[in-house]
Design a protein around this motif. Structure first.
Motif, mmCIF file in Angstrom:
data_model
loop_
_atom_site.group_PDB
_atom_site.id
_atom_site.type_symbol
_atom_site.label_atom_id
_atom_site.label_comp_id
_atom_site.label_asym_id
_atom_site.label_seq_id
_atom_site.Cartn_x
_atom_site.Cartn_y
_atom_site.Cartn_z
ATOM 1 N N LYS A 151 0.931 -1.201 -0.189
ATOM 2 C CA LYS A 151 0.008 -0.175 0.116
ATOM 3 C C LYS A 151 0.944 1.326 -0.051
ATOM 4 C CE LYS A 151 -4.349 -1.303 2.012
ATOM 5 N NZ LYS A 151 -5.544 -1.110 2.981
ATOM 6 N N ASP A 156 -9.370 0.626 4.435
ATOM 7 C CA ASP A 156 -10.147 0.329 3.186
ATOM 8 C C ASP A 156 -11.375 -0.278 4.012
ATOM 9 O OD1 ASP A 156 -11.546 -0.663 1.158
ATOM 10 O OD2 ASP A 156 -9.888 -1.784 0.342
ATOM 11 N N GLU A 214 -13.235 -3.769 4.916
ATOM 12 C CA GLU A 214 -13.723 -4.064 6.156
ATOM 13 C C GLU A 214 -15.136 -4.297 6.437
ATOM 14 O OE1 GLU A 214 -12.269 -1.060 9.248
ATOM 15 O OE2 GLU A 214 -10.452 -0.715 8.057
ATOM 16 N N GLN A 216 -15.540 -7.856 5.281
ATOM 17 C CA GLN A 216 -14.835 -8.758 6.237
ATOM 18 C C GLN A 216 -16.056 -9.134 7.374
ATOM 19 O OE1 GLN A 216 -11.195 -6.276 6.313
ATOM 20 N NE2 GLN A 216 -10.212 -8.262 6.641
ATOM 21 N N HIS A 239 0.339 -0.092 9.294
ATOM 22 C CA HIS A 239 0.410 0.680 7.704
ATOM 23 C C HIS A 239 0.680 2.099 7.849
ATOM 24 C CE1 HIS A 239 -1.567 -3.060 6.499
ATOM 25 N NE2 HIS A 239 -2.672 -2.621 6.002
HETATM 26 O O1 LIG Z 1 -6.905 -5.689 3.070
HETATM 27 C C1 LIG Z 1 -6.238 -4.535 3.235
HETATM 28 O O2 LIG Z 1 -6.319 -3.557 2.506
HETATM 29 C C2 LIG Z 1 -5.528 -4.487 4.561
HETATM 30 O O3 LIG Z 1 -5.089 -3.441 4.701
HETATM 31 C C3 LIG Z 1 -5.844 -5.468 5.547
HETATM 32 C C4 LIG Z 1 -7.028 -5.077 6.823
HETATM 33 C C5 LIG Z 1 -7.074 -6.451 7.723
HETATM 34 O O4 LIG Z 1 -6.231 -6.427 8.767
HETATM 35 O O5 LIG Z 1 -7.716 -7.218 7.221
HETATM 36 C C6 LIG Z 1 -6.517 -3.752 7.478
HETATM 37 C C7 LIG Z 1 -7.051 -2.417 7.030
HETATM 38 C C8 LIG Z 1 -8.019 -2.267 5.884
HETATM 39 O O6 LIG Z 1 -8.892 -1.260 6.511
HETATM 40 C C9 LIG Z 1 -8.798 -3.691 5.696
HETATM 41 C C10 LIG Z 1 -8.169 -4.786 6.061
#
Ligand SMILES: O=C(O)C(=O)C[C@]1(C(=O)O)C=C[C@@H](O)C=C1
Length: 109
Positions: free
Chosen positions: A51, A60, A64, A67, A100
């Motif tokens: 990233k 993102d 999320e 997820q 990050h």
């Molecule tokens: O998938 C991503 O883009 C990630 O940075 C990983 C992750 C995660 O830990 O699952 C972390 C931060 C984002 O907001 C979304 C998901």
């Protein structure tokens, strides 16, 4: 009960066998969780580098959202409280986003 068992389980001698057995299972599960989390963070650190290199934002929210929906459904199927599952994911993702941001800062982004 042998002294070897007592030492390995790190339990006082007067702990009942059923409780001792349950705690051994808990300890195994906790160890697996630690290993799985270590792998997840190893992976998300690579995501942080990708990233930062591509100039993508640390978080993102749309990813999320997907997820959370997936994990809540999995939790319900598994008999785990979905509210807890969502909180647990949120706790982890919050830490990932901090990583990050640190990576982006150290790579001059
Ligand atoms: O998938 C991503 O883009 C990630 O940075 C990983 C992750 C995660 O830990 O699952 C972390 C931060 C984002 O907001 C979304 C998901």
């Amino acid at each position: 009960m042998t002294s070897l068992t007592a030492h390995r389980s790190d339990e006082p001698a007067d702990v009942p066998e059923a409780l001792r057995t349950a705690r051994r299972t808990i300890d195994n599960i906790d160890a697996a969780l630690v290993h799985m989390l270590a792998e997840r963070f190893r992976c998300t650190k690579q995501v942080g580098v990708i990233k930062a290199d591509l100039g993508l934002p640390s978080s993102d929210p749309e990813r999320e959202r997907r997820q959370v929906a997936r994990l809540r459904a999995l939790a319900e199927e598994a008999g785990l409280d979905p509210v807890f599952a969502e909180k647990f994911l949120g706790f982890i993702v919050e830490e990932v986003i901090r990583h990050h941001e640190d990576i982006a800062a150290t790579r001059g982004d």
